[in-house]
Write an enzyme that holds these catalytic residues in place. Structure first.
Site, PDB file in Angstrom:
ATOM      1  N   ASP A   1      -9.273   6.220  -2.005  1.00  0.00           N
ATOM      2  CA  ASP A   1      -8.122   6.802  -2.585  1.00  0.00           C
ATOM      3  C   ASP A   1      -8.382   7.525  -3.876  1.00  0.00           C
ATOM      4  O   ASP A   1      -9.667   7.590  -4.001  1.00  0.00           O
ATOM      5  CB  ASP A   1      -7.146   5.580  -2.871  1.00  0.00           C
ATOM      6  CG  ASP A   1      -7.544   4.580  -3.778  1.00  0.00           C
ATOM      7  OD1 ASP A   1      -8.954   4.442  -4.359  1.00  0.00           O
ATOM      8  OD2 ASP A   1      -6.613   3.773  -4.321  1.00  0.00           O
TER       9      ASP A   1
ATOM     10  N   TYR B   1      -6.443   6.229   4.757  1.00  0.00           N
ATOM     11  CA  TYR B   1      -6.365   5.335   3.626  1.00  0.00           C
ATOM     12  C   TYR B   1      -5.723   3.963   3.924  1.00  0.00           C
ATOM     13  O   TYR B   1      -6.149   2.912   3.998  1.00  0.00           O
ATOM     14  CB  TYR B   1      -5.810   5.930   2.230  1.00  0.00           C
ATOM     15  CG  TYR B   1      -5.709   4.787   1.500  1.00  0.00           C
ATOM     16  CD1 TYR B   1      -6.722   4.249   0.722  1.00  0.00           C
ATOM     17  CD2 TYR B   1      -4.335   4.280   1.099  1.00  0.00           C
ATOM     18  CE1 TYR B   1      -6.309   3.078  -0.381  1.00  0.00           C
ATOM     19  CE2 TYR B   1      -4.169   3.105   0.349  1.00  0.00           C
ATOM     20  CZ  TYR B   1      -5.250   2.543  -0.439  1.00  0.00           C
ATOM     21  OH  TYR B   1      -5.092   1.527  -1.168  1.00  0.00           O
TER      22      TYR B   1
ATOM     23  N   GLU C   1       0.885  -1.256  -0.001  1.00  0.00           N
ATOM     24  CA  GLU C   1       0.024   0.147   0.208  1.00  0.00           C
ATOM     25  C   GLU C   1       0.952   1.208  -0.009  1.00  0.00           C
ATOM     26  O   GLU C   1       0.596   2.053  -0.763  1.00  0.00           O
ATOM     27  CB  GLU C   1      -1.020  -0.071   1.160  1.00  0.00           C
ATOM     28  CG  GLU C   1      -2.149  -1.095   1.084  1.00  0.00           C
ATOM     29  CD  GLU C   1      -2.909  -0.817   0.014  1.00  0.00           C
ATOM     30  OE1 GLU C   1      -2.854   0.148  -0.451  1.00  0.00           O
ATOM     31  OE2 GLU C   1      -3.464  -1.682  -0.565  1.00  0.00           O
TER      32      GLU C   1
END
Ligand code: SF4
Length: 353
Positions: free
Chosen positions: A144, A126, A43
């Site tokens: 996102d 996020y 991520e």
């Protein structure tokens, strides 16, 4: 938030999108693990970087630092070296600091409590939502760029990207839509739709599992939404980059802590004064050393945020062999392994070997 979104519509939306995701998802290496550490690294890398680029970096990073403990005890130079070329180096520094925090506060394990996850350096809403929902299937929302685009079109949200109003609407929708079970699949399904079908330009509405529910499609506003945020004007920058050799060694400069690309290595670089370059004149570098500048070796173009850079590489000569920090000599055949700036890497590629 679309007021008329009923519980039945939400259930149907989830069902249709997750069914599509089950067959249409790309086979990505981090989707084959539930290890929160590995998912967290992916991520962090995927923010601002394309999937195709991330795959190899992610594999190398996991091979070298397979868990938070290994990363926590690594030297910063080694971490940045593995990150070199991915850009946005703050992400790597944050990962390093967060790995230390994981070891100190949580015995090296990723916590399951959202507030504890959010306290880790560099972990925002996020990333916390992504790791918790994908690794632990916790019902945590996320937003996102892909989610923002899908929701803005699906629900015809008019506020511009980056505005507080749109952020509020997007997070409210994400919270309302994330299911109590299967949150990881749902979150990934929305992001996958944005990445592969509901793309920024020319969305493939004919292949979209949500086409008949999409308000932007019904009003032919797909090309208009989400509304863009105001762009900063591009700034042209001319740089002179010096290639200073001493036998097999090349002179590098360590960038100062606290600034952009802090701690990375670059070649001595001088912003060109208007109206000419430094060639054949003694030129003072910000590190305090006056170099003599010789012939041109090549030039490259490079973009950092809104700066459009044209860099010209010259042969440079140092006044003496021993130079104080921030100058460092490094063997030319080891440069590839160092944490170099993207621009330095590009310049080194155009230099005669
Ligand atoms: S129908 Fe088109 S615009 Fe709407 S969500 Fe699907 S791909 Fe995006």
């Amino acid at each position: 938030m679309p007021a008329e979104l009923s519980a039945a519509e939400i259930r149907a939306l989830r069902r249709e999108l997750v069914a599509w995701y089950a067959v249409a998802q790309r086979d990505l290496p981090w989707r084959r693990t539930r290890d929160p550490y590995a998912i967290w690294i992916s991520e962090a890398m995927l923010q601002q970087t394309r999937v195709e680029t991330v795959i190899e970096y992610w594999r190398r990073f996991l091979a070298r630092f397979p868990d938070a403990r290994t990363l926590a005890t690594a030297r910063e130079d080694d971490v940045l070296g593995l990150w070199s070329g991915l850009g946005y180096y703050r992400r790597a520094r944050h990962l390093h600091a967060a790995a230390k925090a994981l070891v100190e506060r949580h015995g090296g394990e990723f916590p399951r409590e959202p507030t504890l996850v959010r306290e880790l350096p560099g972990v925002g809403a996020y990333t916390a939502g992504a790791v918790l929902s994908i690794a632990f299937d916790a019902p945590e929302p996320l937003v996102d760029g892909n989610v923002a685009r899908v929701f803005a079109r699906l629900f015809e949200l008019d506020a511009p990207l980056g505005s507080k109003e749109l952020d509020r609407e997007l997070w409210a929708l994400a919270r309302r839509l994330v299911p109590g079970s299967g949150a990881g699949e749902w979150n990934q399904a929305v992001m996958e739709l944005g990445a592969t079908v509901c793309t920024p330009k020319n969305p493939r509405c004919d292949a979209c599992p949500l086409a008949r529910r999409c308000r932007a499609r019904a009003t032919s506003r797909q090309g208009e939404l989400p509304r863009p945020k105001a762009r900063r004007a591009a700034v042209d920058v001319e740089l002179d980059v010096l290639f200073v050799a001493r036998g097999r060694d090349v002179l590098c400069v360590r960038r100062a802590q606290g600034g952009r690309m802090a701690g990375l290595l670059e070649l001595p670089t001088i912003e060109r004064a208007q109206g000419g370059h430094a060639r054949l004149h003694p030129t003072e570098h910000a590190g305090g050393i006056v170099f003599r500048v010789g012939e041109v070796l090549g030039s490259v173009r490079h973009t950092i945020t809104h700066h459009r850079i044209r860099a010209t590489a010259f042969v440079g000569r140092a006044p003496h062999r021993e130079l104080p920090p921030p100058y460092e000599w490094h063997a030319s055949d080891q440069l590839d392994r160092l944490a170099l700036t993207g621009l330095a890497r590009k310049v080194l590629r155009v230099l005669p070997s």
